[in-house]
Scaffold this motif. Structure first.
Motif, short mmCIF file in Angstrom:
data_model
loop_
_atom_site.label_atom_id
_atom_site.label_comp_id
_atom_site.label_asym_id
_atom_site.label_seq_id
_atom_site.Cartn_x
_atom_site.Cartn_y
_atom_site.Cartn_z
N GLY A 93 0.81 -1.21 0.00
CA GLY A 93 0.00 0.00 0.00
C GLY A 93 0.85 1.26 0.00
O GLY A 93 0.64 2.15 0.82
N TYR A 94 1.80 1.34 -0.93
CA TYR A 94 2.72 2.48 -0.96
C TYR A 94 2.09 3.72 -1.58
O TYR A 94 2.62 4.81 -1.42
CB TYR A 94 3.98 2.10 -1.73
CG TYR A 94 4.59 0.79 -1.32
CD1 TYR A 94 4.99 0.58 -0.01
CD2 TYR A 94 4.74 -0.24 -2.24
CE1 TYR A 94 5.56 -0.63 0.37
CE2 TYR A 94 5.30 -1.45 -1.86
CZ TYR A 94 5.70 -1.64 -0.56
OH TYR A 94 6.24 -2.84 -0.18
N THR A 95 1.02 3.57 -2.33
CA THR A 95 0.38 4.70 -3.00
C THR A 95 -1.09 4.74 -2.66
O THR A 95 -1.68 3.75 -2.22
CB THR A 95 0.55 4.60 -4.53
OG1 THR A 95 -0.07 3.39 -4.98
CG2 THR A 95 2.02 4.59 -4.92
N ARG A 96 -1.70 5.90 -2.86
CA ARG A 96 -3.15 6.05 -2.69
C ARG A 96 -3.72 6.85 -3.85
O ARG A 96 -3.02 7.70 -4.43
CB ARG A 96 -3.48 6.72 -1.35
CG ARG A 96 -3.15 8.17 -1.27
CD ARG A 96 -3.90 8.86 -0.11
NE ARG A 96 -3.50 8.33 1.17
CZ ARG A 96 -2.57 8.89 1.95
NH1 ARG A 96 -1.94 9.98 1.53
NH2 ARG A 96 -2.26 8.37 3.10
N ILE A 97 -4.97 6.58 -4.17
CA ILE A 97 -5.66 7.28 -5.25
C ILE A 97 -6.82 8.07 -4.63
O ILE A 97 -7.63 7.51 -3.89
CB ILE A 97 -6.19 6.29 -6.31
CG1 ILE A 97 -5.02 5.58 -6.99
CG2 ILE A 97 -7.03 7.02 -7.35
CD1 ILE A 97 -5.45 4.51 -7.96
N ILE A 98 -6.87 9.36 -4.94
CA ILE A 98 -7.91 10.25 -4.43
C ILE A 98 -8.67 10.80 -5.63
O ILE A 98 -8.08 11.48 -6.49
CB ILE A 98 -7.32 11.40 -3.60
CG1 ILE A 98 -6.45 10.84 -2.46
CG2 ILE A 98 -8.43 12.29 -3.05
CD1 ILE A 98 -5.67 11.90 -1.72
N LYS A 99 -9.95 10.53 -5.69
CA LYS A 99 -10.76 11.05 -6.80
C LYS A 99 -10.97 12.55 -6.63
O LYS A 99 -11.15 13.05 -5.52
CB LYS A 99 -12.10 10.33 -6.85
CG LYS A 99 -11.99 8.84 -7.18
CD LYS A 99 -13.34 8.19 -7.26
CE LYS A 99 -13.21 6.71 -7.57
NZ LYS A 99 -14.53 6.02 -7.65
N THR A 100 -10.99 13.25 -7.75
CA THR A 100 -11.16 14.70 -7.73
C THR A 100 -12.21 15.10 -8.78
O THR A 100 -12.90 14.25 -9.34
CB THR A 100 -9.82 15.40 -7.99
OG1 THR A 100 -10.00 16.81 -7.90
CG2 THR A 100 -9.24 15.04 -9.34
#
Length: 224
Positions: A93-100
């Motif tokens: 889980g090194y990255t995260r995705i945030i919707k915009t």
């Protein structure tokens, strides 16, 4: 043979897609976060995390494997020297995705993909809304076992030292609390009767001396 990715490919063909993802990974490691379409972010995430796993290994073979994807040596150096060591204790889980908000013009769904920098404990506390409990001081049987093995084990010696430090701190806090409310500790209470007994004996001795001197003074006065 590797299983093809489900859904439409990015770009005009497999080579184009591979180069697009390599460029996106390079920008992500260089700037720590990028804004792209949601579809590209979801396709980039497994590739970026695989490259970070290579960076955690840190050996020469892993570096060569990463350089087949990322051609910029400065970015590769940052990946192995900065990003990899930060993720040493993180199992995934090194990255995260945030919707915009959607993109203006074609209304394409957009997202921000970034490298996670918070520690695992801080993330868990944030998710629970609480803080981790403080470390308990060893007592009872655990303390006795540690005291017996202190000479042979450094860990046991550390446990004994922590218990002794906790006891000294608790003793100081208890004495301070008693002094604050005007009370004395058990040792002070034990010493108080002894002091009062000594004072009483001194008063009796003085009274006896005074009584012994009184007849001599009376006799002297009569003779005069």
């Amino acid at each position: 043979m590797p299983t093809p990715t489900k859904g439409p490919r990015l770009g005009g063909g497999p080579a184009h897609e591979r180069l697009m993802l390599a460029n996106l990974a390079t920008s992500l490691f260089e700037h720590d976060r990028i804004t792209t379409t949601e579809a590209k972010a979801k396709r980039l995430r497994p590739l970026a995390e695989r490259l970070i796993t290579f960076a955690k290994r840190g050996d020469l073979h892993a570096r060569r494997q990463v350089m087949t994807v990322i051609r910029d040596k400065d970015v590769v150096h940052k990946l192995f020297a900065e990003i990899g060591p930060k993720m040493a204790e993180r199992p995934g889980g090194y990255t995260r995705i945030i919707k915009t908000v959607p993109r203006k013009g074609d209304n394409a769904p957009m997202a921000i993909i970034e490298i996670v920098e918070e520690s695992i404990v801080a993330e868990a506390e944030k998710a629970r809304g609480t803080k981790s409990a403080p470390k308990k001081t060893p007592t009872g049987r655990t303390k006795e076992i540690a005291a017996d093995a202190a000479a042979e084990s450094a860990t046991a010696a550390a446990v004994v030292a922590a218990a002794a430090e906790a006891e000294s701190l608790e003793g100081g806090e208890d004495e301070g609390a008693l002094a604050a409310i005007g009370l004395a500790s058990d040792e002070d209470v034990a010493e108080a009767p002894e002091a009062s007994a000594d004072a009483a004996e001194a008063e009796v001795a003085e009274a006896a001396v005074a009584e012994a001197d009184a007849p001599a003074d009376d006799a002297a006065a009569t003779e005069e």
